[in-house]
Scaffold this active site. Sequence first.
Site, short mmCIF file in Angstrom:
data_model
loop_
_atom_site.label_atom_id
_atom_site.label_comp_id
_atom_site.label_asym_id
_atom_site.label_seq_id
_atom_site.Cartn_x
_atom_site.Cartn_y
_atom_site.Cartn_z
N GLU A 61 0.83 -1.21 0.00
CA GLU A 61 0.00 0.00 0.00
C GLU A 61 0.87 1.27 0.00
OE1 GLU A 61 -4.15 -1.51 2.01
OE2 GLU A 61 -2.65 -0.70 3.37
N GLU A 116 -6.35 -7.67 -0.74
CA GLU A 116 -6.95 -7.63 0.60
C GLU A 116 -8.43 -7.33 0.44
OE1 GLU A 116 -5.09 -5.07 3.42
OE2 GLU A 116 -3.05 -5.76 2.94
#
Length: 581
Positions: free
Chosen positions: A158, A234
């Site tokens: 991320e 995710e």
Amino acid sequence: MSKLTVVGKELYMNDEPIQLISGAIHYFRIVPEYWEDRLLKLKACGFNCVETYIPWNLHEPKEGEFNFRGIADVERFIRIAERLGLYVIVRPSPYICAEWEFGGLPSWLLADRNMRLRSYHEAYLEKVDNYYDVLLEKLKPLQQTNGGPIIAMQIENEYGSYGNDKKYLTYIKEAMVKRDIDVLLFTSDGPTDLMLQGGTVDNTLATVNFGSRPVESFAKLHEHFPNTPNIVMEYWNGWFDHWGEQHHQRDSQDAADTFAEMLQSGASVNFYMFHGGTNFGFYNGANFDENYQPTVTSYDYDCPLSETGDLTPKFHAVREAIAKHKALGELELPEPIPKKDYGTVQMTESIKLFDALTQISKPVRKTHPETMEQLGQDYGFVLYRTNVKGPLGEVPVTIQDVRDRALVFVNQEFKGVIDRWNNNTLMIEVPEEGVQLDLLVENMGRINYGPLLNDPKGITEGVRVERQFIFDFEIYTLPMDNLEKLSYDKTETFAQENPTFYRGTFGVDDIGDTFVELSGWKKGIVLINGFNLGRYWEIGPQQTLYLPGPLLKKGTNELVIFDLHGQQKAEVALIDTHKLG
């Protein structure tokens, strides 16, 4: 040798299209004796792959000292998954987030006050290289290209939520490639323009992370990468808890329906989390939105498997969604793990922190109140002691600034709390003869996400009496990793608000999982046979600490509690029910 590859908008394995149905299980949040149990349940639910992060701070707790034993034996975890017929996705990026202390970065990085994290900063990259020299050598033979189960690895995590340093991302990618990592490499980011622009790397698979609206999220991915598969690295089917919040829960059918929608569209999905586990010891992370938000010990995450590995309604809803998509057969599960009620444990011995200081710490003298990292300490507490000359009358004491929560004592008498929640000043009385000022500072977890990631602990600037900075400190580091040195006395009724270690023993004939219930206790930590189970705090939502059976032994077991504020009754209960809400 077979290899996972991207062909247009599809994933291929052995020249055949493949849909990955993966679940996140973090080996470092589960005692090793239960790794196989959790992985068997993942497979029984219909998943064909397991995904795990690798936390740098667990594997290199001190610079140059590496740990791959016990709960850190990642190679063993991966081999168990292989034996059970599961593919493995590994995310060994230096930073993992994961609601884990400092996002997996080792605290000793912050001993250098000029350190720049997650960027092309040579001092930082040198540390990453030294870590990768050791870690990637262990992962290399486990790759699919070498006959192992690892089919893909992540470059950074991320990153678009943090920065846009493409030179840094390219360096990390090349650092993996030159160490013979040759499976599919990928990045994962939120589905926004800013995140995808900042976090992706040329010629590397881009994936997205989200909890809802998959059509919109994949559409955003395709705006930036038109010819790429739909992969959610995710899929947030639950959420984590901070102290003082309600326990998060998501409707099981809602989570399963969104999952089914993605399966039917052909997307590959990684469930985050399938099984969360526990933030044992001091490994919980923290967030900072409008205020500092430390994460609780439990990482239950409202998963298909609970913190204790039990099947939840979400497990059955998710399995049903998969069964509509592919044949699963009968549900086959490992033998259930028993839950035990061992009754009440009397904490018959105790010692006050002020009496224990010289048993577990050697003081150092410093002009300034240095940070935990400058003192060579990673987690736990630091006690800063100084003398304030009088007479001053009633004056304000200010900590500038405290990370994260300090108990203030005048002549060893508790006066109040200073913390980083807009509460940095406390009034004290300084008579003519002066006072001894003690500040016991707790590291409640370094921030693991966002722009405030650089989060040194202890006292980061200084201590003031009124406008005047105070100098000359005697400092005691208290990492709480050597409590076997303590000499206890018989427990007496102490004045409240006096930090104290308590010790009790109990016998075990039949070993099973149990839960430490701390009714009447305020805030502190619990150790079982020397193993730090984690933190408790009366504000909840977590009301019990999970104690896995493998941490017990037949015969006599030792329970140690360090409580910061005193207790109503020097006993705890070991019960057979977890209390999270």
